[in-house]
Design a protein around this motif. Structure first.
Motif, PDB file in Angstrom:
ATOM      1  N   UNK A   9       0.828  -1.218   0.000  1.00 42.90           N
ATOM      2  CA  UNK A   9       0.000   0.000   0.000  1.00 42.90           C
ATOM      3  C   UNK A   9       0.855   1.258   0.000  1.00 42.90           C
ATOM      4  N   UNK A  10       0.322   2.330  -0.570  1.00 41.33           N
ATOM      5  CA  UNK A  10       0.997   3.613  -0.515  1.00 41.33           C
ATOM      6  C   UNK A  10       0.225   4.560   0.399  1.00 41.33           C
ATOM      7  N   UNK A  11       0.620   5.828   0.412  1.00 44.85           N
ATOM      8  CA  UNK A  11      -0.018   6.776   1.335  1.00 44.85           C
ATOM      9  C   UNK A  11      -1.496   6.998   0.990  1.00 44.85           C
ATOM     10  N   UNK A  12      -1.862   6.845  -0.292  1.00 47.29           N
ATOM     11  CA  UNK A  12      -3.267   7.014  -0.685  1.00 47.29           C
ATOM     12  C   UNK A  12      -4.110   5.850  -0.165  1.00 47.29           C
ATOM     13  N   UNK A  13      -3.552   4.636  -0.259  1.00 44.92           N
ATOM     14  CA  UNK A  13      -4.268   3.453   0.253  1.00 44.92           C
ATOM     15  C   UNK A  13      -4.602   3.628   1.726  1.00 44.92           C
ATOM     16  N   UNK A  14      -3.611   4.024   2.497  1.00 43.02           N
ATOM     17  CA  UNK A  14      -3.800   4.151   3.946  1.00 43.02           C
ATOM     18  C   UNK A  14      -4.736   5.314   4.280  1.00 43.02           C
ATOM     19  N   UNK A  15      -4.682   6.365   3.473  1.00 44.53           N
ATOM     20  CA  UNK A  15      -5.625   7.473   3.676  1.00 44.53           C
ATOM     21  C   UNK A  15      -7.055   6.992   3.432  1.00 44.53           C
ATOM     22  N   UNK A  16      -7.251   6.118   2.426  1.00 47.12           N
ATOM     23  CA  UNK A  16      -8.569   5.560   2.156  1.00 47.12           C
ATOM     24  C   UNK A  16      -9.068   4.685   3.287  1.00 47.12           C
ATOM     25  N   UNK A  56      -7.065   3.854  14.625  1.00 47.72           N
ATOM     26  CA  UNK A  56      -5.821   4.116  15.355  1.00 47.72           C
ATOM     27  C   UNK A  56      -4.822   2.979  15.175  1.00 47.72           C
ATOM     28  N   UNK A  57      -5.326   1.741  15.030  1.00 51.70           N
ATOM     29  CA  UNK A  57      -4.439   0.599  14.798  1.00 51.70           C
ATOM     30  C   UNK A  57      -3.725   0.744  13.445  1.00 51.70           C
ATOM     31  N   UNK A  58      -4.478   1.171  12.424  1.00 46.71           N
ATOM     32  CA  UNK A  58      -3.876   1.379  11.101  1.00 46.71           C
ATOM     33  C   UNK A  58      -2.887   2.536  11.146  1.00 46.71           C
ATOM     34  N   UNK A  59      -3.279   3.616  11.800  1.00 47.04           N
ATOM     35  CA  UNK A  59      -2.425   4.805  11.879  1.00 47.04           C
ATOM     36  C   UNK A  59      -1.117   4.497  12.610  1.00 47.04           C
ATOM     37  N   UNK A  60      -1.209   3.723  13.674  1.00 46.07           N
ATOM     38  CA  UNK A  60      -0.008   3.394  14.463  1.00 46.07           C
ATOM     39  C   UNK A  60       0.951   2.482  13.707  1.00 46.07           C
ATOM     40  N   UNK A  61       0.419   1.696  12.751  1.00 49.74           N
ATOM     41  CA  UNK A  61       1.259   0.732  12.030  1.00 49.74           C
ATOM     42  C   UNK A  61       1.831   1.289  10.726  1.00 49.74           C
ATOM     43  N   UNK A  62       1.524   2.544  10.400  1.00 45.54           N
ATOM     44  CA  UNK A  62       1.925   3.092   9.104  1.00 45.54           C
ATOM     45  C   UNK A  62       3.437   3.037   8.889  1.00 45.54           C
ATOM     46  N   UNK A  63       4.190   3.584   9.822  1.00 42.16           N
ATOM     47  CA  UNK A  63       5.647   3.612   9.659  1.00 42.16           C
ATOM     48  C   UNK A  63       6.281   2.260   9.953  1.00 42.16           C
ATOM     49  N   UNK A  64       5.774   1.571  10.959  1.00 39.73           N
ATOM     50  CA  UNK A  64       6.380   0.310  11.376  1.00 39.73           C
ATOM     51  C   UNK A  64       6.183  -0.785  10.338  1.00 39.73           C
ATOM     52  N   UNK A  65       4.982  -0.956   9.835  1.00 38.90           N
ATOM     53  CA  UNK A  65       4.683  -2.067   8.919  1.00 38.90           C
ATOM     54  C   UNK A  65       4.817  -1.704   7.451  1.00 38.90           C
ATOM     55  N   UNK A  79       5.627   4.151   5.772  1.00 38.02           N
ATOM     56  CA  UNK A  79       5.029   5.382   5.242  1.00 38.02           C
ATOM     57  C   UNK A  79       4.856   6.386   6.375  1.00 38.02           C
ATOM     58  N   UNK A  80       5.475   7.535   6.214  1.00 39.51           N
ATOM     59  CA  UNK A  80       5.353   8.599   7.213  1.00 39.51           C
ATOM     60  C   UNK A  80       3.996   9.289   7.052  1.00 39.51           C
TER      61      UNK A  80
END
Length: 567
Positions: free
Chosen positions: A376-383, A398-407, A410-411
Motif C-alpha cells: 500500500x501507498x499513502x493514498x491506500x492508507x488514507x482511504x 488508530x491501529x492502522x495509523x499506528x502501524x503506518x511507519x512500522x509495517x 510510510x510517514x
C-alpha cells in the motif's frame, strides 16, 4: 499467388513473400511461410521478430531471437533495436545489452547506442543511460533526445534541463521532439521562467505549428496556473488533433472547468477524432462532477465501443465515476471484472466504498489488497483511515495509523492526520484530537483545525472552543468558520458583548460565506442554482407550482401564509 509462379525462388524472394504476411499482421501465415523457407538469413529472422513485436507478441519475439541464436545466425543491429524497444524489465535489458556486447556491437553504432539510451531511460536506469551516452564516440540529436526524455521520465528533471543546455552549448539544433520533452520537464518542475524561454525558442523556430509541441506548451501553462495563456494558445492553433484536444481537456479538468472539458471532448468527436485512453479517463473524471449519471453511462458506452474497457486507467476512472455518482454496485462490478488490478484501481475502490458509507466493505478490501501482495501507498492508507472515520471505527483507525511507519514504511502526512483527527473528534474525544494536533511533527494546517472545530458543536467548554478558533484564525485569516462558530457559541451562552466584538471583526475583515450551489440535469441541459437565488430559469413557474402544492397540502384547515413566496 505470383510467388509460386516464380521459377527461381531465392532467399530474397522468400523474404519479400514473408514480409507481405508480416505487414498484414497475419503472423500465423507468416510463421508457416517462415518454417517452409529452404534458406533463412538475418533479414528473415528480423521480419519475424519485428512482426511479433508489432503485434504485441513479445514472448514469441524473444523465443524467435533465442532460436535464431541457437542455430548460429548472427543478429544485426536492427535485431537488437527491435528487441530493445519492447524490453519491460531491467534484468532483461541488461541481459540484452550483454548479448549485444558478446556479438561484437559497440557504441560506434548510432542505432544500437541510441536504442540502449532509450531503453535504460524508459526503465528508470538513468545512470546506465548516461554511461552509454558518454561512452559513444559520436552522438546525434536522437541521442540527446533519448537522454533528455529518459531523465524526464525517471524523475531527473533538473538533469534533463542541464543536458539540454549542454546540447545547445555544443551547437546542436533541437527538433520538435527535443523541445516537447523539455517543455514536459518544465511542466513537472512547475518552472514557468525556463518554460517561457523554451516557448520563445519554439516560436523562433516555428515549432508551435507542431501539435505535440503545442500540447506540451498548453500542459505547461495549465500546470503553472496560466489558464488564459493556455486557452489563447489552443484557440490560435490551426490544427486540431488528438494530442491538442487531450491537453485542453486535461487543462480544463485540472482547473475544475468540467463543462469546458466536456465541450472540447464533444468538439473532438464531431471532428472524428478518435478518443484515446487518456481522453476517456479525463472525460470520465469530469462527467462524475458535472453530468447526470445517465450521460455518464453514455460515456461508459463509448468506452466499451472504443474497446478501452479493459484498460487499467480507464477502468479505474469508471470505478471512480460510478463511486461519485453513488452507484457503488456498478463500481464494484467493473472492479471485479478488471483483468489486472494495479494499486490505483485498488485505491479508487477503497476510497469509493468509504465515501459511499461502506466502511466495513472498504476495510475488507484493504485487507484483500494486503493479501494480494501489493504494497500500500499513502493514498491506500488514507482511504482505509477515511473508512474508519466515516464508519465510526476509531479503534481500527488508530491501529492502522499506528502501524503506518512500522509495517508499511510510510510517514503520516496531513491527509492521514486529517482522517485521524476527524475520526477522534466524531467520537467526541476533542481533547485527544487536540493532543494529536499539538504533537504533530509538522505544523497542522487550518483544515485540520477546522475538522476539530466542526465537531465541537454544543460543547460546554468555552475555553476549548476559543482556543481552537484562535489557532484557526492565526492560520487562515480569511476563513469565516471560526468567527461563525464563536458567534454561535457566544449567542447560545448570552455573551452579548463578545458576540458584538466578533461581528465587528467579521465586518471589518469583510468575511463572507461562500454561496452554495446545486445543479440538476433535465434533458440535455444542466441548471445551476445558487443558495438564496430567487431568479433563475423558469423561476416564476417553479414558485407558482410550489404555491399550488402547498395550498393543496394545507387544505382548508389552518392554511399556511405563503403570499410572499416568489415575490
Amino acid at each position: 499467388m505470383a510467388f509460386h509462379e516464380l521459377t527461381d525462388q531465392n532467399v530474397f524472394s522468400w523474404n519479400l513473400y514473408l514480409k507481405v504476411f508480416v505487414k498484414c499482421f497475419n503472423m500465423q501465415k507468416a510463421r508457416q511461410v517462415f518454417d517452409e523457407m529452404p534458406e533463412r538469413d538475418v533479414v528473415s529472422w528480423n521480419s519475424m521478430i519485428s512482426g511479433y513485436v508489432s503485434g504485441g507478441f513479445f514472448e514469441n519475439a524473444w523465443e524467435t531471437f533465442l532460436e535464431m541464436q541457437h542455430i548460429g545466425v548472427k543478429p544485426s543491429g536492427f535485431t537488437f533495436s527491435i528487441l530493445i524497444s519492447c524490453v519491460k524489465c531491467a534484468d532483461y535489458g541488461k541481459q540484452m545489452h550483454g548479448n549485444m556486447t558478446r556479438n561484437g556491437f559497440d557504441y560506434s553504432n548510432l542505432v544500437v547506442g541510441n536504442s540502449l539510451i532509450d531503453m535504460y531511460g524508459k526503465l528508470g536506469l538513468v545512470d546506465y543511460a548516461v554511461g552509454v551516452f558518454f561512452t559513444m564516440p559520436k552522438v546525434d540529436v536522437i541521442s540527446w533526445n533519448s537522454l533528455i526524455s529518459g531523465c524526464c521520465k525517471s524523475g531527473y528533471e533538473k538533469l534533463a534541463l542541464s543536458q539540454f543546455c549542454s546540447m545547445r552549448g555544443r551547437g546542436l539544433r533541437p527538433d520538435e521532439y527535443t523541445v516537447s520533452a523539455v517543455l514536459t520537464v518544465c511542466s513537472n518542475l512547475r518552472n514557468l521562467e525556463v518554460g517561457k524561454k523554451i516557448l520563445c525558442l519554439c516560436m523562433k523556430m516555428g515549432f508551435l505549428r507542431n501539435t505535440i509541441v503545442s500540447s506540451a506548451a498548453i500542459d505547461l501553462l495549465s500546470k503553472c496556473n496560466r489558464m488564459e495563456d493556455a486557452i489563447c494558445l489552443f484557440d490560435e492553433s490551426n490544427i486540431f488533433d488528438s494530442a491538442l484536444s487531450n491537453s485542453m481537456i486535461a487543462c480544463y479538468a485540472r482547473h475544475g472547468l468540467e463543462e469546458n472539458a466536456l465541450e472540447v471532448f464533444v468538439l473532438a468527436l464531431r471532428e472524428n477524432i478518435r478518443p484515446t485512453e487518456f481522453t476517456l479517463s479525463c472525460v470520465l473524471g469530469s462527467a462524475a462532477v458535472f453530468l447526470p449519471w445517465e450521460q455518464g453511462s453514455q460515456v461508459h458506452a463509448l468506452v466499451v465501443k472504443s474497446g478501452f474497457e479493459t484498460d487499467d486507467v480507464v477502468a479505474s476512472s469508471l470505478v471512480e465515476m460510478y463511486s461519485k455518482y453513488g452507484l457503488i454496485d456498478s463500481a464494484l462490478n467493473i472492479f471485479s471484472k478488471m483483468g489486472t488490478r494495479d494499486l490505483i484501481s485498488w485505491n479508487t475502490m477503497i476510497i469509493g466504498l468509504a465515501y459511499n458509507g461502506k466502511a466495513v466493505e472498504s476495510l475488507c478490501l484493504f485487507e484483500e489488497l494486503l493479501e494480494s501482495g501489493l504494497h500500500p501507498d499513502h493514498i491506500t492508507l488514507a482511504g482505509a483511515l477515511l473508512a474508519c472515520s466515516y464508519g465510526g471505527l476509531p479503534e481500527e483507525g488508530m491501529a492502522i495509523f499506528s502501524s503506518m511507519e512500522k509495517e508499511y514504511g510510510i510517514t503520516p502526512r496531513n491527509e492521514h492526520y486529517a482522517c485521524v483527527v476527524d475520526m477522534i473528534s466524531r467520537a467526541g474525544n476533542i481533547e485527544d484530537a487536540m493532543l494529536i494536533l499539538e504533537t504533530m511533527p509538522h505544523k497542522p494546517s487550518a483544515l485540520l483545525w477546522e475538522s476539530v472545530l466542526r465537531a465541537c458543536g454544543d460543547l460546554e467548554n468555552l475555553e476549548l472552543i476559543e482556543r481552537i478558533t484562535k489557532r484557526m484564525i492565526d492560520l487562515e485569516l480569511q476563513s469565516s468558520l471560526p468567527y461563525l462558530v464563536l458567534a454561535h457559541t457566544y449567542e447560545q451562552r448570552g455573551k452579548w458583548e463578545s458576540l458584538v466584538r466578533v461581528r465587528k471583526v467579521m465586518e471589518k475583515m469583510s468575511t463572507k460565506k461562500v454561496a452554495s450551489c446545486s445543479w440538476i440535469g433535465l434533458k440535455d441541459h444542466v441548471y445551476a442554482f445558487e443558495a438564496n437565488q430567487m431568479i433563475h430559469h423558469g423561476g416564476k413557474d417553479v414558485y407558482l407550482i410550489l404555491r399550488l402544492l402547498m395550498e393543496e397540502v394545507q387544505g382548508e384547515n389552518n392554511p399556511l401564509q405563503i403570499s410572499d413566496i416568489g415575490k
